[in-house]
Design an enzyme around this catalytic site. Structure first.
Site, PDB file in Angstrom:
ATOM      1  N   THR A  51       7.102   6.048  14.203  1.00  0.00           N
ATOM      2  CA  THR A  51       6.788   6.130  12.787  1.00  0.00           C
ATOM      3  C   THR A  51       5.316   6.434  12.584  1.00  0.00           C
ATOM      4  OG1 THR A  51       7.240   5.064  10.659  1.00  0.00           O
ATOM      5  CG2 THR A  51       6.187   3.696  12.336  1.00  0.00           C
ATOM      6  N   CYS A  56       0.940   1.335   5.067  1.00  0.00           N
ATOM      7  CA  CYS A  56       2.173   0.632   5.408  1.00  0.00           C
ATOM      8  C   CYS A  56       1.984  -0.182   6.679  1.00  0.00           C
ATOM      9  CB  CYS A  56       3.312   1.614   5.630  1.00  0.00           C
ATOM     10  SG  CYS A  56       3.587   2.753   4.280  1.00  0.00           S
ATOM     11  N   HIS A  73       9.474  -0.510   8.539  1.00  0.00           N
ATOM     12  CA  HIS A  73       8.339   0.240   7.991  1.00  0.00           C
ATOM     13  C   HIS A  73       8.313  -0.065   6.502  1.00  0.00           C
ATOM     14  CE1 HIS A  73       6.082   4.360   7.616  1.00  0.00           C
ATOM     15  NE2 HIS A  73       5.767   3.560   6.613  1.00  0.00           N
TER      16      HIS A  73
END
Length: 214
Positions: A51, A56, A73
């Site tokens: 990712t 985040c 996530h």
């Protein structure tokens, strides 16, 4: 490139890639699944979860004894703040850390993991968005995930949180091996634009579902 790692991963056969959304990563020499914001994945297969993170946070949790692991996530700690009680408004989306953590933990337990053996590695929370100097989103996300794991008594064995750079994270679910790369400034603008668009959509989008940013 800045990377951190532990353990080892099995080399996978690229011919075995058959599931939608999976791909074979030649650099990592393994099957891989790319996670988008508001997504999570748990698996006991020999694969990596990959990712990209700005403000985040991704929490990688695994049980090294049975070889199962997962990653989430999330974009915000909770629907209204930083505690698990923030889900009282009924939003059970994995976009919020309070629920994203529970989703991964519960899925791990269903696949044979033991809560007492769970280990965590946490990444992201970079303050990449301007205009949020007062308790910025990245800082809130990083603070939340550490507080959550302390409350759940899950040891954090590795972390790369904060600062102002985005990151790419690769997590091998069977072993817990993790690679982290701080992305160059040439990628900042793309990630910042995507995150600003997503945060703007949070107030307009339906509760369910996820948005692919990268």
């Amino acid at each position: 490139m800045r990377s951190r790692h532990s353990g080892s991963a099995a080399v996978a056969d690229p011919a075995r890639v058959t599931e939608p959304g999976h791909y074979y990563d030649k650099a990592l020499q393994t099957h891989a699944v790319r996670l988008m914001p508001a997504e999570y994945r748990v698996s006991s297969e020999p694969l990596a979860l990959v990712t990209l993170l700005g403000s985040c946070v991704a929490a990688c949790l695994y049980d090294p004894l049975v070889g199962v692991g997962g990653m989430n996530h999330f974009m915000l700690p909770g629907a209204a703040g930083n505690t698990r009680n923030d889900l009282a408004d009924g939003d059970m989306s994995a976009r919020y850390g309070a629920h994203a953590m529970e989703l991964v933990i519960n899925d791990l337990l269903k696949r044979g993991a033991s809560r007492s053996r769970l280990l965590a590695k946490v990444f992201g929370g970079g303050n990449v968005l301007s205009g949020f100097q007062n308790d910025p989103i990245g800082t809130r996300n990083a603070r939340f995930v550490l507080q959550y794991l302390v409350a759940e008594r899950i040891p954090v064995v590795a972390q790369d949180l904060g600062d102002t750079q985005p990151r790419k994270v690769c997590f091998f679910v069977q072993t817990g091996r993790t690679l982290v790369r701080r992305l160059p400034s040439t990628r900042d603008d793309d990630i910042v634009r995507a995150e600003r668009a997503y945060y703007g959509d949070l107030n307009r989008a339906p509760v369910a579902g996820s948005v692919e940013l990268f």
